[in-house]
Design an enzyme around this catalytic site. Structure first.
Site, mmCIF file in Angstrom:
data_model
loop_
_atom_site.group_PDB
_atom_site.id
_atom_site.type_symbol
_atom_site.label_atom_id
_atom_site.label_comp_id
_atom_site.label_asym_id
_atom_site.label_seq_id
_atom_site.Cartn_x
_atom_site.Cartn_y
_atom_site.Cartn_z
ATOM 1 N N ARG A 1 -9.927 -2.946 5.089
ATOM 2 C CA ARG A 1 -8.607 -3.244 5.650
ATOM 3 C C ARG A 1 -8.190 -2.151 6.626
ATOM 4 O O ARG A 1 -7.587 -2.433 7.668
ATOM 5 C CB ARG A 1 -7.569 -3.395 4.537
ATOM 6 C CG ARG A 1 -7.754 -4.637 3.672
ATOM 7 C CD ARG A 1 -6.626 -4.773 2.676
ATOM 8 N NE ARG A 1 -5.356 -5.009 3.323
ATOM 9 C CZ ARG A 1 -4.172 -4.718 2.792
ATOM 10 N NH1 ARG A 1 -4.104 -4.156 1.587
ATOM 11 N NH2 ARG A 1 -3.060 -4.966 3.450
ATOM 12 N N CYS B 1 0.305 2.917 2.913
ATOM 13 C CA CYS B 1 -0.677 1.933 2.444
ATOM 14 C C CYS B 1 -0.320 0.611 3.093
ATOM 15 O O CYS B 1 0.027 0.564 4.269
ATOM 16 C CB CYS B 1 -0.687 1.860 0.923
ATOM 17 S SG CYS B 1 0.953 1.562 0.190
#
Length: 284
Positions: A183, A240
């Site tokens: 990701r 994050c």
């Protein structure tokens, strides 16, 4: 007072202690009801359920209608009311746990510190460690008398999206991204509408904080590993996808004796919602 991690053995000795509050933080980003359903099937005795979406997050859009990320911080006073409803007082030892190596319980840990409550710890190894000790799960739910916790000076720091954007230009602070490596690189993005990362960020996947059994690595090892990412922890910004797993890195840093890093609560989900903000792909 336990301020970082607690073992299953120690927690088992305090299940009926009136000064201890246990919170089940199980969650699944793709199946929002999974945590609550798991709690109903079986949980640690006297635990209460803490929803990432409902209890540990605020509205996704601020009063001005601007998207603040998938799990923005709630209003501080609203969060204190939630804590009081769980029976938490200023002298309460809070313990959070989940079934994901502390992925969600670390958010609770950070948020208690955010409103100045130091006596909060994460069950090291979570439910897996609890059950590995042969300790039972129960189904009855309990209520507690309303608590009277008060807000005290924060033990944490945060940065805004504007501050992170400014940092992209001058680069005085190091951004650390806790998402999975693919990701971060902009591959296999299934949660947010845009793949990639904040320019200049480095990647520290939160699961790298754990040993194979799901417990945290020793503090000395964590210190050595994090030292390769920045020279001054107080100049680090942790982020994050939505401000949840970044707290896992912050907990690991606390174990390592690396204090002072800031959380960017909106994280990638807020950052990528504005097409004018720059996006990087590939490895850092």
């Amino acid at each position: 007072m336990h301020t970082t991690l607690i073992s299953a053995e120690t927690l088992a000795q305090h299940l009926t202690d009136p000064k201890w509050v246990i919170l089940d933080c199980r969650h699944d980003l793709l199946m929002p009801n999974a945590g609550r359903e798991g709690f109903a099937i079986g949980h640690i005795q006297n635990a209460q359920f803490a929803s990432i979406d409902d209890d540990l997050s605020g509205p996704k859009a601020a009063l001005d209608g601007i998207f603040k990320g998938r799990h923005p911080l709630p209003d501080r006073h609203a969060f204190i009311e939630t804590l009081r409803n769980w029976g938490i007082n200023d002298d309460t030892q809070v313990v959070g746990y989940d079934a994901h190596g502390g992925m969600y319980a670390a958010r609770l840990w950070w948020m208690l510190r955010w409103i100045g409550h130091e006596a909060v710890a994460v069950l090291d190894g979570g439910l897996a460690a609890w059950q590995a000790e042969g300790l039972p799960l129960v189904t009855p739910t309990v209520g507690r008398p309303r608590g009277h916790i008060t807000e005290r000076p924060t033990l944490t720091s945060t940065v805004t999206v504007a501050e992170v954007l400014e940092n992209v230009s001058h680069g005085r602070r190091q951004v650390i991204d806790a998402r999975a490596h693919d990701r971060f690189r902009g591959e296999n993005e299934t949660i947010d509408p845009v793949g990639g990362h904040i320019p200049g960020a480095k990647n520290r996947f939160f699961k790298d904080n754990l040993q194979p059994d799901g417990r945290f690595k020793p503090g000395a090892q964590l210190k050595q590993e994090f030292s390769h990412l920045f020279s001054n922890p107080s100049q680090a910004i942790m982020q994050c996808g939505s401000g949840v797993t970044a707290c896992h890195n912050l907990l690991a840093m606390e174990l390592a004796g690396l204090h002072g890093a800031a959380l960017y609560p909106g994280s990638w989900s807020e950052w990528c919602s504005d097409k004018s903000r720059p996006v990087a792909t590939g490895a850092a």
